[in-house]
Design a protein around this motif. Structure first.
Motif, mmCIF file in Angstrom:
data_model
loop_
_atom_site.group_PDB
_atom_site.id
_atom_site.type_symbol
_atom_site.label_atom_id
_atom_site.label_comp_id
_atom_site.label_asym_id
_atom_site.label_seq_id
_atom_site.Cartn_x
_atom_site.Cartn_y
_atom_site.Cartn_z
ATOM 1 N N GLY A 429 0.792 -1.223 0.015
ATOM 2 C CA GLY A 429 0.057 0.147 -0.074
ATOM 3 C C GLY A 429 0.850 1.258 -0.203
ATOM 4 O O GLY A 429 1.863 1.519 0.884
ATOM 5 N N PHE A 430 0.674 2.184 -1.053
ATOM 6 C CA PHE A 430 1.293 3.380 -1.069
ATOM 7 C C PHE A 430 0.471 4.438 -1.403
ATOM 8 O O PHE A 430 -0.491 4.416 -2.155
ATOM 9 N N PHE A 431 0.571 5.645 -0.907
ATOM 10 C CA PHE A 431 0.094 6.961 -1.446
ATOM 11 C C PHE A 431 0.933 7.878 -1.907
ATOM 12 O O PHE A 431 2.212 8.199 -1.369
ATOM 13 N N VAL A 432 0.731 8.596 -3.025
ATOM 14 C CA VAL A 432 1.593 9.610 -3.879
ATOM 15 C C VAL A 432 0.497 10.740 -4.022
ATOM 16 O O VAL A 432 -0.273 10.566 -4.602
ATOM 17 N N SER A 433 1.426 11.738 -3.660
ATOM 18 C CA SER A 433 0.631 13.143 -4.220
ATOM 19 C C SER A 433 1.826 14.136 -4.527
ATOM 20 O O SER A 433 2.818 14.037 -4.129
#
Length: 439
Positions: A429-433
């Motif tokens: 799980g990764f979040f990229v902004s």
């Protein structure tokens, strides 16, 4: 060691974890030191049982109607679909070493309780207290994502294009089962192992020693590539740690331009020097002094990458014990640390440059919630079009002739970024902004 002895060892280790609040890795090490007679195969099998107990602890306890460590360990063994209760019973029933075995009631309950009847957090094997946060991110897929987060993970490798090609590395690693990821050209994958087996140690491979590849989850590879590092750029890796993303950025830059690798905790940087040498990276300067050494770079970076400290909830399939140790107060501390890190890193971005925020978390507060608050207090920055970044950096650049764009997994897009996850993109799980500083 017999199966009964392995199970007893797993029970002893899980008791150590619970009674002394030890991480599983430390408890396993402690047991190994005091049981030097155990071979590597035994230690691997025992470790697999203990880790599976942590992966499925909530659902095992529900199916067993028991919180007993003995029952949890036996349930972990039965969670492996290649092993059924009859086979286990036959292996253990006449073994005098076994101090206890599932009684008739437990066996009946295990075989007749169905997880579909359990509460959502039990079906997903996630802590109940963070259910609302996960639902904001994962929506209707929460249960499936939870199951994927509890499953054993594959072993992902990133081809180091400074030294080799995907075809070259795949050829030399064919014997260990490494195969190319069809929709991402510089990644190879070794499938997750089943039963009581273990992964081969890829770090002893000559190709690894030569720097042809790195061990890096596919999600981490994608998150780094979304930065769109290019030759000649000035880039800061603000939370560089051991250097995994730094090395990947250097490959995208073809060793041209400059990477400034920094971490507030110097100890985290210790492995980076050997990794840079092995990978053939020549365009990276590592900062081991405090933040004041970087002041001359303020306002000059084309890209600042913030791989922020986080709860690690996106890595639960690799580190299943941390999900049960996570608390609401720890989450609050992470959120505050991220806020400080983002504010400090933002000053290095030039006008027209980009600030890339990455977490290996699936919790709303660390992701969309964090970026929403940052943009509210930093009006010089604006969100980039994440769909465009995904298409240009992942779909178009990695397109292969026999694969259509529709066959490339799509992440979840939100107002403030995108989310990679084990169920949707088959990654951690990764979040990229990605945010741009207005000119």
């Amino acid at each position: 060691m017999r199966l009964s002895e392995r199970l007893q060892a797993a029970i002893d280790i899980l008791n150590d974890v619970e009674q002394n609040s030890h991480p599983v890795s430390k408890a396993l090490k402690n047991w190994g030191v005091s049981h030097r007679f155990a071979g590597s195969g035994d230690r691997t099998a025992i470790g697999n049982i203990v880790y599976d107990a942590m992966r499925y602890r909530s659902s095992i306890a529900w199916r067993m109607q028991s919180e007993s460590v003995n029952d949890i360990i036996y349930g972990a063994l039965l969670c492996d679909r290649s092993i059924d209760i009859a086979t286990v019973r036959e292996s253990l029933i006449n073994d005098s070493f076994v101090s206890s075995w599932l009684n008739d009631k437990r066996q009946f309950v295990w075989q007749n309780r169905h997880l579909a009847d359990a509460p959502i957090h039990i079906q997903a094997d996630v802590p109940q207290w963070c259910l609302a946060s996960l639902e904001k991110v994962l929506g209707a897929d929460l249960i499936e994502e939870g199951k994927a987060l509890a499953a054993r993970s594959p072993l992902d490798l990133r081809v180091n294009t400074l030294k080799a090609t995907s075809e070259k590395v795949a050829k030399v690693l064919i014997d260990i089962g490494a195969v190319p990821v069809k929709w991402y050209k510089d990644a190879l994958r070794v499938a997750a192992v089943g039963g009581l087996r273990r992964y081969l140690n890829v770090q002893i491979e000559p190709a690894f020693q030569k720097g042809w590849f790195e061990i890096q989850d596919l999600g981490s590879q994608i998150a780094t590539h979304l930065c769109r590092a290019r030759p000649g750029m000035q880039i800061m890796d603000y939370c560089a740690g051991a250097g995994g993303k730094t090395i990947a950025l250097a490959a995208d830059m073809k060793n041209r331009g400059q990477i400034h690798a920094y971490d507030v905790k110097k100890l985290r940087l210790a492995p980076i020097f050997a990794r840079l040498r092995r990978a053939g990276v020549r365009n990276t300067q590592v900062y081991t002094t405090n933040i004041h050494a970087l002041t001359a770079l303020s306002g000059h970076m084309d890209i600042v990458v913030v791989d922020a400290p986080c709860t690690g909830s996106g890595t639960w399939r690799r580190r299943p014990d941390i999900k049960w140790r996570l608390t609401a107060s720890q989450l609050r501390r992470c959120v505050e640390e991220q806020r400080v890190v983002l504010d400090k890193a933002a000053v290095f971005v030039r006008q027209g440059g980009r600030l890339v925020y990455i977490t290996c978390s699936l919790l709303f507060e660390e992701n969309d919630g964090q970026i929403r608050n940052f943009l509210a207090h930093n009006t010089a920055f604006q969100m980039c079009n994440m769909s465009r970044f995904w298409f240009e950096s992942i779909v178009r650049e990695n397109q292969v002739s026999d694969l259509t764009s529709e066959q490339v997994p799509m992440p979840r897009f939100s107002k403030y970024g995108l989310v990679l996850s084990p169920f949707v993109t088959d990654t951690d799980g990764f979040f990229v902004s990605i945010m741009e500083k207005r000119s």
